[in-house]
Design a protein around this motif. Structure first.
Motif, PDB file in Angstrom:
ATOM      1  N   PHE A   1     -14.188  -8.429  -0.800  1.00  0.00           N
ATOM      2  CA  PHE A   1     -14.316  -9.409  -1.884  1.00  0.00           C
ATOM      3  C   PHE A   1     -14.820 -10.711  -1.298  1.00  0.00           C
ATOM      4  CE2 PHE A   1     -11.273  -6.427  -3.687  1.00  0.00           C
ATOM      5  CZ  PHE A   1     -11.857  -6.237  -4.937  1.00  0.00           C
TER       6      PHE A   1
ATOM      7  N   GLN B   1      -5.552 -12.272 -15.831  1.00  0.00           N
ATOM      8  CA  GLN B   1      -4.962 -11.853 -17.111  1.00  0.00           C
ATOM      9  C   GLN B   1      -4.944 -10.336 -17.294  1.00  0.00           C
ATOM     10  OE1 GLN B   1      -3.550 -14.250 -18.821  1.00  0.00           O
ATOM     11  NE2 GLN B   1      -4.430 -15.742 -17.398  1.00  0.00           N
ATOM     12  N   VAL B   2      -5.870  -9.648 -16.650  1.00  0.00           N
ATOM     13  CA  VAL B   2      -5.989  -8.209 -16.928  1.00  0.00           C
ATOM     14  C   VAL B   2      -5.484  -7.345 -15.766  1.00  0.00           C
ATOM     15  CG1 VAL B   2      -7.572  -6.336 -17.566  1.00  0.00           C
ATOM     16  CG2 VAL B   2      -7.949  -8.635 -18.494  1.00  0.00           C
ATOM     17  N   ILE B   3      -5.897  -7.688 -14.546  1.00  0.00           N
ATOM     18  CA  ILE B   3      -5.600  -6.771 -13.427  1.00  0.00           C
ATOM     19  C   ILE B   3      -4.089  -6.542 -13.209  1.00  0.00           C
ATOM     20  CG2 ILE B   3      -5.831  -6.474 -10.906  1.00  0.00           C
ATOM     21  CD1 ILE B   3      -8.756  -7.255 -11.180  1.00  0.00           C
TER      22      ILE B   3
ATOM     23  N   PHE C   1       0.812  -1.220   0.000  1.00  0.00           N
ATOM     24  CA  PHE C   1       0.000   0.000   0.000  1.00  0.00           C
ATOM     25  C   PHE C   1       0.845   1.269   0.000  1.00  0.00           C
ATOM     26  CE2 PHE C   1      -3.038  -3.283   1.044  1.00  0.00           C
ATOM     27  CZ  PHE C   1      -4.002  -2.978   0.108  1.00  0.00           C
TER      28      PHE C   1
ATOM     29  N   SER D   1       1.977  -5.885  -6.780  1.00  0.00           N
ATOM     30  CA  SER D   1       0.939  -5.496  -5.822  1.00  0.00           C
ATOM     31  C   SER D   1      -0.436  -5.919  -6.317  1.00  0.00           C
ATOM     32  CB  SER D   1       0.949  -3.986  -5.593  1.00  0.00           C
ATOM     33  OG  SER D   1       2.127  -3.626  -4.932  1.00  0.00           O
ATOM     34  N   TYR D   2      -0.619  -5.872  -7.647  1.00  0.00           N
ATOM     35  CA  TYR D   2      -1.930  -6.238  -8.187  1.00  0.00           C
ATOM     36  C   TYR D   2      -2.077  -7.746  -8.345  1.00  0.00           C
ATOM     37  CZ  TYR D   2      -3.248  -1.588  -7.773  1.00  0.00           C
ATOM     38  OH  TYR D   2      -3.570  -0.398  -7.172  1.00  0.00           O
TER      39      TYR D   2
ATOM     40  N   LEU E   1     -14.077  -0.293 -13.598  1.00  0.00           N
ATOM     41  CA  LEU E   1     -14.864   0.644 -14.420  1.00  0.00           C
ATOM     42  C   LEU E   1     -15.834   1.449 -13.546  1.00  0.00           C
ATOM     43  CD1 LEU E   1     -15.673  -1.446 -17.636  1.00  0.00           C
ATOM     44  CD2 LEU E   1     -13.762   0.107 -17.224  1.00  0.00           C
TER      45      LEU E   1
ATOM     46  N   TYR F   1      -3.680   4.586  -6.222  1.00  0.00           N
ATOM     47  CA  TYR F   1      -4.733   3.716  -5.683  1.00  0.00           C
ATOM     48  C   TYR F   1      -6.114   4.051  -6.248  1.00  0.00           C
ATOM     49  CZ  TYR F   1      -7.874   1.543  -2.322  1.00  0.00           C
ATOM     50  OH  TYR F   1      -8.892   0.805  -1.751  1.00  0.00           O
TER      51      TYR F   1
ATOM     52  N   TRP G   1     -20.415   0.053  -4.941  1.00  0.00           N
ATOM     53  CA  TRP G   1     -20.320  -0.827  -3.769  1.00  0.00           C
ATOM     54  C   TRP G   1     -20.143   0.009  -2.494  1.00  0.00           C
ATOM     55  CZ3 TRP G   1     -15.983  -4.125  -6.458  1.00  0.00           C
ATOM     56  CH2 TRP G   1     -16.565  -4.965  -7.422  1.00  0.00           C
ATOM     57  N   LYS G   2     -19.291   1.028  -2.592  1.00  0.00           N
ATOM     58  CA  LYS G   2     -19.026   1.871  -1.410  1.00  0.00           C
ATOM     59  C   LYS G   2     -20.267   2.696  -1.045  1.00  0.00           C
ATOM     60  CE  LYS G   2     -14.022   1.899  -2.109  1.00  0.00           C
ATOM     61  NZ  LYS G   2     -12.881   2.527  -2.772  1.00  0.00           N
TER      62      LYS G   2
ATOM     63  N   VAL H   1     -19.874 -16.260 -14.547  1.00  0.00           N
ATOM     64  CA  VAL H   1     -19.235 -15.011 -14.078  1.00  0.00           C
ATOM     65  C   VAL H   1     -17.896 -15.364 -13.431  1.00  0.00           C
ATOM     66  CG1 VAL H   1     -19.450 -13.020 -12.525  1.00  0.00           C
ATOM     67  CG2 VAL H   1     -21.460 -13.845 -13.750  1.00  0.00           C
TER      68      VAL H   1
ATOM     69  N   ARG I   1      -9.151  -8.258   4.526  1.00  0.00           N
ATOM     70  CA  ARG I   1      -8.416  -9.281   3.749  1.00  0.00           C
ATOM     71  C   ARG I   1      -6.904  -9.136   3.935  1.00  0.00           C
ATOM     72  NH1 ARG I   1      -7.272  -7.698  -1.169  1.00  0.00           N
ATOM     73  NH2 ARG I   1      -8.830  -6.082  -0.814  1.00  0.00           N
TER      74      ARG I   1
HETATM   75  C1  LIG Z   1      -3.068  -3.827  -3.747  1.00  0.00           C
HETATM   76  O1  LIG Z   1      -4.337  -3.969  -3.222  1.00  0.00           O
HETATM   77  C2  LIG Z   1      -5.331  -3.215  -3.708  1.00  0.00           C
HETATM   78  C3  LIG Z   1      -5.115  -2.250  -4.652  1.00  0.00           C
HETATM   79  C4  LIG Z   1      -6.193  -1.512  -5.130  1.00  0.00           C
HETATM   80  O2  LIG Z   1      -5.993  -0.545  -6.046  1.00  0.00           O
HETATM   81  C5  LIG Z   1      -7.472  -1.739  -4.643  1.00  0.00           C
HETATM   82  C6  LIG Z   1      -7.688  -2.707  -3.709  1.00  0.00           C
HETATM   83  C7  LIG Z   1      -9.078  -2.926  -3.211  1.00  0.00           C
HETATM   84  C8  LIG Z   1     -10.043  -3.063  -4.335  1.00  0.00           C
HETATM   85  C9  LIG Z   1     -11.041  -2.215  -4.664  1.00  0.00           C
HETATM   86  C10 LIG Z   1     -11.307  -0.999  -3.894  1.00  0.00           C
HETATM   87  C11 LIG Z   1     -11.892  -2.529  -5.829  1.00  0.00           C
HETATM   88  C12 LIG Z   1     -11.072  -2.920  -7.064  1.00  0.00           C
HETATM   89  C13 LIG Z   1     -11.830  -3.561  -8.113  1.00  0.00           C
HETATM   90  C14 LIG Z   1     -11.527  -4.757  -8.721  1.00  0.00           C
HETATM   91  C15 LIG Z   1     -10.442  -5.639  -8.306  1.00  0.00           C
HETATM   92  C16 LIG Z   1     -12.274  -5.184  -9.923  1.00  0.00           C
HETATM   93  C17 LIG Z   1     -13.512  -5.935  -9.624  1.00  0.00           C
HETATM   94  C18 LIG Z   1     -14.012  -6.435 -10.870  1.00  0.00           C
HETATM   95  C19 LIG Z   1     -15.147  -6.065 -11.528  1.00  0.00           C
HETATM   96  C20 LIG Z   1     -16.164  -5.149 -10.981  1.00  0.00           C
HETATM   97  C21 LIG Z   1     -15.404  -6.649 -12.845  1.00  0.00           C
HETATM   98  C22 LIG Z   1     -15.633  -8.108 -12.774  1.00  0.00           C
HETATM   99  C23 LIG Z   1     -15.402  -8.773 -14.076  1.00  0.00           C
HETATM  100  C24 LIG Z   1     -16.145  -9.814 -14.529  1.00  0.00           C
HETATM  101  C25 LIG Z   1     -17.333 -10.357 -13.882  1.00  0.00           C
HETATM  102  C26 LIG Z   1     -15.796 -10.464 -15.761  1.00  0.00           C
HETATM  103  C27 LIG Z   1     -16.057  -9.609 -16.911  1.00  0.00           C
HETATM  104  C28 LIG Z   1     -14.798  -9.483 -17.593  1.00  0.00           C
HETATM  105  C29 LIG Z   1     -14.655  -9.460 -18.906  1.00  0.00           C
HETATM  106  C30 LIG Z   1     -15.791  -9.476 -19.831  1.00  0.00           C
HETATM  107  C31 LIG Z   1     -13.281  -9.448 -19.427  1.00  0.00           C
HETATM  108  C32 LIG Z   1     -12.778 -10.868 -19.411  1.00  0.00           C
HETATM  109  C33 LIG Z   1     -11.332 -10.864 -19.557  1.00  0.00           C
HETATM  110  C34 LIG Z   1     -10.672 -11.496 -20.523  1.00  0.00           C
HETATM  111  C35 LIG Z   1     -11.365 -12.336 -21.522  1.00  0.00           C
HETATM  112  C36 LIG Z   1      -9.212 -11.353 -20.566  1.00  0.00           C
HETATM  113  C37 LIG Z   1      -8.722 -10.636 -21.824  1.00  0.00           C
HETATM  114  C38 LIG Z   1      -9.333  -9.292 -22.006  1.00  0.00           C
HETATM  115  C39 LIG Z   1      -8.669  -8.154 -22.335  1.00  0.00           C
HETATM  116  C40 LIG Z   1      -7.179  -8.104 -22.497  1.00  0.00           C
HETATM  117  C41 LIG Z   1      -9.439  -6.865 -22.520  1.00  0.00           C
HETATM  118  C42 LIG Z   1      -9.413  -6.060 -21.261  1.00  0.00           C
HETATM  119  C43 LIG Z   1     -10.786  -5.964 -20.757  1.00  0.00           C
HETATM  120  C44 LIG Z   1     -11.213  -5.063 -19.923  1.00  0.00           C
HETATM  121  C45 LIG Z   1     -10.345  -3.952 -19.364  1.00  0.00           C
HETATM  122  C46 LIG Z   1     -12.629  -5.202 -19.537  1.00  0.00           C
HETATM  123  C47 LIG Z   1     -12.952  -4.653 -18.188  1.00  0.00           C
HETATM  124  C48 LIG Z   1     -14.269  -5.184 -17.853  1.00  0.00           C
HETATM  125  C49 LIG Z   1     -14.870  -5.017 -16.680  1.00  0.00           C
HETATM  126  C50 LIG Z   1     -14.261  -4.238 -15.569  1.00  0.00           C
HETATM  127  C51 LIG Z   1     -16.183  -5.657 -16.525  1.00  0.00           C
HETATM  128  C52 LIG Z   1     -17.194  -4.852 -15.801  1.00  0.00           C
HETATM  129  C53 LIG Z   1     -18.538  -5.380 -15.994  1.00  0.00           C
HETATM  130  C54 LIG Z   1     -19.409  -5.886 -15.099  1.00  0.00           C
HETATM  131  C55 LIG Z   1     -19.080  -6.757 -13.966  1.00  0.00           C
HETATM  132  C56 LIG Z   1     -20.827  -5.571 -15.318  1.00  0.00           C
HETATM  133  C57 LIG Z   1      -6.617  -3.450  -3.212  1.00  0.00           C
HETATM  134  O3  LIG Z   1      -6.790  -4.376  -2.292  1.00  0.00           O
END
Ligand SMILES: COc1cc(O)cc(C/C=C(\C)CC/C=C(\C)CC/C=C(\C)CC/C=C(\C)CC/C=C(\C)CC/C=C(\C)CC/C=C(\C)CC/C=C(\C)CC/C=C(\C)CCC=C(C)C)c1O
Ligand SMILES: C[S@@+](CC[C@H](N)C(=O)[O-])C[C@H]1O[C@@H](n2cnc3c(N)ncnc32)[C@H](O)[C@@H]1O
Length: 327
Positions: free
Chosen positions: A247, A265-267, A72, A280-281, A88, A79, A94-95, A255, A220
């Motif tokens: 989470f 693959q993406v994060i 962090f 970190s990610y 996105l 962040y 959520w918050k 899903v 977590r």
């Molecule tokens: C170090 O620790 C931390 C650091 C931090 O910065 C934060 C935290 C704490 C965390 C938070 C405060 C929240 C952070 C949020 C997340 C981790 C993300 C949560 C995820 C979502 C809300 C989206 C969930 C995604 C799905 C259900 C799947 C849908 C995904 C797809 C259709 C893409 C599937 C991926 C592939 C096929 C891989 C190849 C794709 C590509 C290379 C293209 C790239 C694609 C994108 C950028 C698409 C992005 C799409 C979305 C975000 C989907 C959103 C849609 C909905 C769920 C409706 C911490 O502790």
């Protein structure tokens, strides 16, 4: 980095840095060393080199604290932008939902643990301010025969736009708090907000002090989750509420597959491109998979003494909000 090293040193000595680095003038700070709910300090336990996990890696408990701190410290400046990019913007909803669920009453004293850059605290302040303004308007409407001078006077006499509500943001990481304070200034939040450097496992507050305890995406990362839950219980007033946004376990197989793909693959790629920090990610997505399911976490909350424990899964269980009461 020097501060981080001092954290390691104090931990090594069986002492905790948060006990020493109190940085808030808030009243009600605990002046003695903390005790668990049974009045016992588990110093000997702290010294044992018990193993735990840091993402998928097995590390000693000492190492975990240091590694989480480093994560962090490293991501603090990016962040907020990372969260918007990764989700996105969905993390904002959520918050918001966490604060709507809290539905704070006028005068609520909130402790936001692992509060980082202040997202929950700012939402809380906006909510209570809007609520208080609404109440004032309704009162004025009820007295329709007041002259405009009287109305103006009533507004001016209203010294506290928050109606007595307050929030304390507590986080173990100086860099996250620093970004939070900058954001607070930029968003015009001054009153009703305090920033405290402290460890969720040993909160620097008196017993029975807060009406609500929140922790969003924080628990977590804590080494001893049970200890953090017990501390939450200790600092809440009887009748107080525990709320955790974290989470959780995805309940839809399709899903889940997509989410796994996206996570692994993406994060980390986004982490590298935006924050220059793949590791970190990678820790983020791995730590999500290590966290207990909705039901398991509910049991842990009950074990810490909370009652009427419930949860709500959001976005197919990607996250869940757990709630419990100290009765
Ligand atoms: C170090 O620790 C931390 C650091 C931090 O910065 C934060 C935290 C704490 C965390 C938070 C405060 C929240 C952070 C949020 C997340 C981790 C993300 C949560 C995820 C979502 C809300 C989206 C969930 C995604 C799905 C259900 C799947 C849908 C995904 C797809 C259709 C893409 C599937 C991926 C592939 C096929 C891989 C190849 C794709 C590509 C290379 C293209 C790239 C694609 C994108 C950028 C698409 C992005 C799409 C979305 C975000 C989907 C959103 C849609 C909905 C769920 C409706 C911490 O502790
Ligand atoms: C993912 S961020 C969450 C920040 C904020 N609550 C939010 O929702 O955006 C996790 C936060 O937990 C903090 N943290 C990790 N371990 C902690 C501990 N033992 N005590 C207090 N805070 C801790 C980190 O420093 C970091 O700021």
């Amino acid at each position: 980095m020097a501060t981080h090293r001092s954290y390691a040193l104090w931990s090594y000595c069986g002492l905790r840095w948060s006990r020493v680095m109190r940085c808030s003038p808030l009243p009600g700070f605990r002046s003695s060393w903390p005790r668990g709910p049974l009045g016992v300090r588990h110093l000997s336990q702290e010294k044992q080199a018990t193993e735990t996990h840091f993402g998928f890696e097995t590390v000693s408990e000492e190492e975990k604290g240091d590694k989480v701190y480093h994560v962090f410290e490293s991501v603090a400046k990016k962040y907020d932008v990372m969260n918007d990019m990764m989700s996105l913007g969905i993390h904002r909803i959520w918050k918001d939902m966490l604060v709507w669920k809290m539905h704070p009453f006028p005068g609520t004293q909130l402790l936001d643990v692992a509060g980082g850059t202040g997202d929950i605290a700012f939402r809380f302040l906006n909510y209570v301010e809007a609520q208080h303004k609404g109440k004032l308007k309704r009162q004025l409407r009820a007295q329709q025969n007041l002259s405009w001078e009287e109305i103006a006077r009533k507004y001016q006499n209203e010294e506290d736009p928050l109606g007595g509500s307050r929030v304390v943001v507590c986080d173990i990481n100086k860099e996250m708090l620093k970004v939070g304070k900058q954001k607070a200034r930029a968003q015009g939040h001054k009153a009703g907000l305090a920033w405290v450097l402290g460890d969720a496992e040993e909160l620097p507050f008196d017993d029975d002090k807060f009406d609500v305890y929140t922790i969003a995406f924080g628990i977590r990362n804590v080494t001893h989750i049970n200890q953090a839950l017990q501390e939450a219980h200790r600092v809440l007033k009887p009748g107080g509420r525990f709320l955790c946004l974290e989470f959780s376990q995805v309940n839809n197989p399709l899903v889940s597959r997509l989410y796994d793909l996206y996570s692994f693959q993406v994060i980390p790629v986004l982490g590298e491109v935006i924050a220059g920090d793949w590791k970190s990610y990678q820790y983020l997505v791995e730590s999500i998979r290590q966290f207990p399911s909705q039901e398991e976490f509910k049991e842990m909350i009950q074990d810490a003494g909370f009652e009427k424990v419930t949860y709500e899964s959001l976005t197919s269980g990607i996250v869940a909000i757990h709630s419990g009461f100290k009765l």
